[in-house]
Design an enzyme around this catalytic site. Structure first.
Site, mmCIF file in Angstrom:
data_model
loop_
_atom_site.group_PDB
_atom_site.id
_atom_site.type_symbol
_atom_site.label_atom_id
_atom_site.label_comp_id
_atom_site.label_asym_id
_atom_site.label_seq_id
_atom_site.Cartn_x
_atom_site.Cartn_y
_atom_site.Cartn_z
ATOM 1 N N ASN A 156 0.792 -1.247 0.000
ATOM 2 C CA ASN A 156 0.000 0.000 0.000
ATOM 3 C C ASN A 156 0.816 1.285 0.000
ATOM 4 O O ASN A 156 0.314 2.315 -0.447
ATOM 5 C CB ASN A 156 -1.044 -0.014 1.125
ATOM 6 N N GLY A 232 2.797 -5.804 7.182
ATOM 7 C CA GLY A 232 1.810 -6.495 6.353
ATOM 8 C C GLY A 232 0.630 -6.938 7.189
ATOM 9 O O GLY A 232 0.372 -6.387 8.261
ATOM 10 N N GLU A 252 4.696 -4.792 12.071
ATOM 11 C CA GLU A 252 3.792 -3.654 11.826
ATOM 12 C C GLU A 252 2.610 -4.223 11.065
ATOM 13 O O GLU A 252 2.689 -4.460 9.858
ATOM 14 C CB GLU A 252 4.510 -2.596 10.982
ATOM 15 N N CYS A 286 -3.178 1.314 6.783
ATOM 16 C CA CYS A 286 -3.275 0.580 8.052
ATOM 17 C C CYS A 286 -3.928 1.404 9.156
ATOM 18 O O CYS A 286 -4.521 0.844 10.070
ATOM 19 C CB CYS A 286 -1.906 0.087 8.478
ATOM 20 N N GLU A 380 -10.288 -6.336 9.582
ATOM 21 C CA GLU A 380 -9.774 -5.173 8.847
ATOM 22 C C GLU A 380 -10.311 -5.211 7.410
ATOM 23 O O GLU A 380 -10.034 -6.158 6.665
ATOM 24 C CB GLU A 380 -8.245 -5.222 8.823
HETATM 25 P P1 NAP Z 1 0.507 -9.284 3.195
HETATM 26 O O1 NAP Z 1 -0.331 -10.058 2.267
HETATM 27 O O2 NAP Z 1 0.627 -9.749 4.602
HETATM 28 O O3 NAP Z 1 1.945 -9.195 2.499
HETATM 29 C C1 NAP Z 1 2.985 -8.449 3.067
HETATM 30 C C2 NAP Z 1 4.314 -9.028 2.634
HETATM 31 O O4 NAP Z 1 4.454 -10.351 3.167
HETATM 32 C C3 NAP Z 1 4.461 -9.149 1.119
HETATM 33 O O5 NAP Z 1 5.780 -8.839 0.744
HETATM 34 C C4 NAP Z 1 4.160 -10.616 0.883
HETATM 35 O O6 NAP Z 1 4.734 -11.145 -0.281
HETATM 36 C C5 NAP Z 1 4.795 -11.240 2.112
HETATM 37 N N1 NAP Z 1 4.277 -12.584 2.380
HETATM 38 C C6 NAP Z 1 3.169 -13.168 1.915
HETATM 39 N N2 NAP Z 1 3.055 -14.430 2.388
HETATM 40 C C7 NAP Z 1 4.113 -14.641 3.179
HETATM 41 C C8 NAP Z 1 4.558 -15.725 3.971
HETATM 42 N N3 NAP Z 1 3.878 -16.874 4.045
HETATM 43 N N4 NAP Z 1 5.701 -15.578 4.681
HETATM 44 C C9 NAP Z 1 6.378 -14.426 4.627
HETATM 45 N N5 NAP Z 1 6.008 -13.350 3.893
HETATM 46 C C10 NAP Z 1 4.888 -13.459 3.180
HETATM 47 O O7 NAP Z 1 0.027 -7.764 3.281
HETATM 48 P P2 NAP Z 1 -0.416 -6.789 2.109
HETATM 49 O O8 NAP Z 1 -1.733 -7.240 1.586
HETATM 50 O O9 NAP Z 1 0.715 -6.583 1.160
HETATM 51 O O10 NAP Z 1 -0.583 -5.430 2.933
HETATM 52 C C11 NAP Z 1 -1.738 -5.082 3.614
HETATM 53 C C12 NAP Z 1 -1.594 -5.287 5.107
HETATM 54 O O11 NAP Z 1 -0.460 -4.576 5.601
HETATM 55 C C13 NAP Z 1 -2.781 -4.713 5.848
HETATM 56 O O12 NAP Z 1 -3.162 -5.603 6.865
HETATM 57 C C14 NAP Z 1 -2.242 -3.423 6.434
HETATM 58 O O13 NAP Z 1 -2.927 -2.954 7.558
HETATM 59 C C15 NAP Z 1 -0.837 -3.820 6.747
HETATM 60 N N6 NAP Z 1 0.011 -2.642 6.890
HETATM 61 C C16 NAP Z 1 0.486 -2.313 8.125
HETATM 62 C C17 NAP Z 1 1.257 -1.165 8.285
HETATM 63 C C18 NAP Z 1 1.818 -0.776 9.621
HETATM 64 O O14 NAP Z 1 2.763 -0.005 9.642
HETATM 65 N N7 NAP Z 1 1.267 -1.244 10.724
HETATM 66 C C19 NAP Z 1 1.545 -0.369 7.176
HETATM 67 C C20 NAP Z 1 1.033 -0.750 5.933
HETATM 68 C C21 NAP Z 1 0.277 -1.882 5.791
HETATM 69 P P3 NAP Z 1 3.862 -11.376 -1.613
HETATM 70 O O15 NAP Z 1 3.400 -10.023 -2.000
HETATM 71 O O16 NAP Z 1 4.818 -12.004 -2.539
HETATM 72 O O17 NAP Z 1 2.715 -12.273 -1.242
#
Ligand code: NAP
Length: 479
Positions: A156, A232, A252, A286, A380
């Site tokens: 994002n 993530g 995070e 987030c 969420e």
């Molecule tokens: P995500 O699906 O959890 O993916 C995040 C990262 O993890 C990606 O690089 C993804 O790679 C990788 N990943 C996926 N499966 C994995 C596994 N089994 N083991 C290790 N890594 C893996 O999250 P997203 O959809 O990209 O982002 C949205 C989420 O991020 C939301 O929940 C949002 O609230 C959160 N977020 C939190 C913050 C904060 O600072 N608190 C900031 C921004 C976003 P691939 O893309 O290759 O699957």
């Protein structure tokens, strides 16, 4: 005219390399293929870790002024090439041109902050003589780099959230291996380009593109990796924490952030702040506002005016200046949000505006009367949907806000100091914003959550703390 497909390479150590396999990158707004990137293998990950061992040694020996210089130069490179960084964000992500510009400016700020914080990595002296028998000892603490940092990032904020890991890692004298989101890997590769241009020695930074489910295990499990910095979703974060073993982690994660509007609130400010907090980046933020609790006497007025403002938002092409809301990151995610809205409606919720989806675009949607058993009431949503519900009192608003598995940030609008302080003490979140929505962040503040929203804090200085270890030094003086 046919779009030109860019064939990117990934950075392992100091070299731009291909992998045996490739992955496609699409513009979520048009569905067009815009680039291919390498789909790294486990062998590529091992190679990146091997190179990072050398990189960590080199990085630790860079003087503070050398690290500062590199970080400032990388920031200046991005500033000089701002338009192209903005265009990369627009092409691969959900962001509109105005949102992409803001992200690039924040990334420059994050790197400059990292340079400034590099000179403030210090330690305190220890008064050993407080303990009988230790009168002749003097000592202090200093911080040293952890070594290799693994940085796994979401889609994002594809540039600035990567900078929030790379900047502090380099400021602290570490090597860093970035694994960006597969949907948005291009901005991270451009950031790596900025660091090479800035003269970062080889092997200190790698950016490996590939599926997280294929390549993250060997990265996070490896004993040579000493800090896993993940941003993530909750489920992914939970999986990673099971695998890391004995090493530091920063998590995070997500949230379904609340904002409370009390009857003494400044309504104009409350509306403009919560509308933008709910729908910015098509709700994929987030700390985006997902739940709004409004004290009864104000409820109907607030709801009516909130819906009126929401209807003014223009959903459309990301590159147009007048567009307020772009697409969600994929049609699949948009369909998920659509199904959550449908489920809430079936269970008795009212749709005050929006609710429709076209491909990856979801209209900004306002729901009320959402029953607690609806998925959208507790999970969420990470899309352009907000729930607005009435409450009888501050106490009820606080209880409803805290009734969540998440705890990232919350907001409250009130003119009373006593009420604000009560909320600060009783809201169970990593941050409480007074007379603002939950959606407030500057890059130099401690940022992170409690409960399912994560472990630890980012915000350059706090990331540097996490990416360094303390060493205690004691001198025993001769009598
Ligand atoms: P995500 O699906 O959890 O993916 C995040 C990262 O993890 C990606 O690089 C993804 O790679 C990788 N990943 C996926 N499966 C994995 C596994 N089994 N083991 C290790 N890594 C893996 O999250 P997203 O959809 O990209 O982002 C949205 C989420 O991020 C939301 O929940 C949002 O609230 C959160 N977020 C939190 C913050 C904060 O600072 N608190 C900031 C921004 C976003 P691939 O893309 O290759 O699957």
């Amino acid at each position: 005219m046919k779009n030109q497909i860019v064939q990117e390479r990934m950075l392992i150590g100091g070299e731009w390399v291909k992998a045996k396999e490739e992955m496609d990158v699409f513009d979520p707004g048009t569905g067009e293929l815009i680039a291919t990137v390498p789909s790294a293998s486990v062998e590529d990950v091992k190679e990146a870790i091997k190179k990072a061992k050398d990189g960590a040694e080199k990085s630790a020996t860079l003087s503070v002024h050398e690290r500062m210089n590199i970080l400032h130069k990388a920031a200046s490179y991005i500033e000089a090439n701002k338009t192209s960084f903005v265009n990369t964000i627009i092409a691969e992500s959900s962001k509109t041109i105005r949102e992409a510009r803001k992200e690039v400016i924040r990334c420059i700020e994050t790197l400059r902050l990292s340079a400034e914080e590099a000179r403030r990595i210090d330690g305190q002296t220890i008064p050993f003589s407080q303990m009988p028998g230790h009168e002749t000892r003097v000592g202090y603490v200093y911080r040293f780099p952890v070594g290799i940092v693994a940085a796994i990032t979401p889609f994002n904020d594809p540039l600035n959230l990567v900078a929030h890991k790379v900047g502090p890692a380099i400021a602290a004298g570490n090597a860093v291996i970035v694994k960006p989101a597969s949907l948005t890997p291009l901005s991270a590769l451009r950031l790596a380009e900025a660091f090479l241009h800035a003269g970062l020695p080889a092997n200190i930074l790698s950016v490996i593109t590939g599926r997280g489910s294929n390549i993250c295990d060997p990265l996070v499990e490896h004993d040579d990796v000493r800090f896993v910095s993940f941003t993530g979703g909750y489920e992914t974060g939970k999986e990673i924490t099971k695998k890391v073993g004995v090493k530091k982690t920063g998590m995070e994660l997500g949230s379904n952030s609340p904002t409370i509007i009390l009857k003494d609130a400044n309504v104009e400010e409350a509306i403009s702040s919560t509308v933008s907090g709910a729908f910015g980046v098509a709700g994929q933020n987030c700390i985006g506002v997902q739940r709004i609790y409004v004290e009864y006497p104000l409820y109907q007025t607030f709801l009516t005016r909130f819906v009126k403002e929401t209807k003014k938002l223009k959903v459309g092409t990301k590159s147009e200046e007048t567009t307020d809301i772009g697409p969600m990151i994929s049609e699949k995610e948009a369909k998920r949000v659509e199904s959550w809205i449908a489920e809430a409606k079936k269970l008795g919720a009212s749709i005050c505006c929006g609710g429709e989806r076209k491909k990856a675009y979801v209209e900004p949607t306002v729901l009320t009367n959402v029953p607690t058993q609806a998925t959208i009431a507790t999970q969420e949503v990470f899309g352009p949907v907000v729930l607005i519900e009435p409450v009888d009192s501050l106490q009820e608003a606080i209880e409803q806000s805290n009734d969540s598995g998440y705890g990232l940030q919350a907001g409250i609008f009130t003119e009373k100091l006593e009420t604000a302080f009560q909320a600060i003490h009783e809201l169970q979140f990593g941050g409480v914003m007074i007379n603002d929505s939950s959606d407030v962040r500057i890059d130099g503040m401690p940022f992170g959550g409690i409960k399912g929203s994560g472990i630890g804090r980012e915000g350059v200085r706090y990331a540097i703390e996490a990416m360094t270890e303390q060493k205690v030094v004691a001198f025993k003086l001769q009598k």
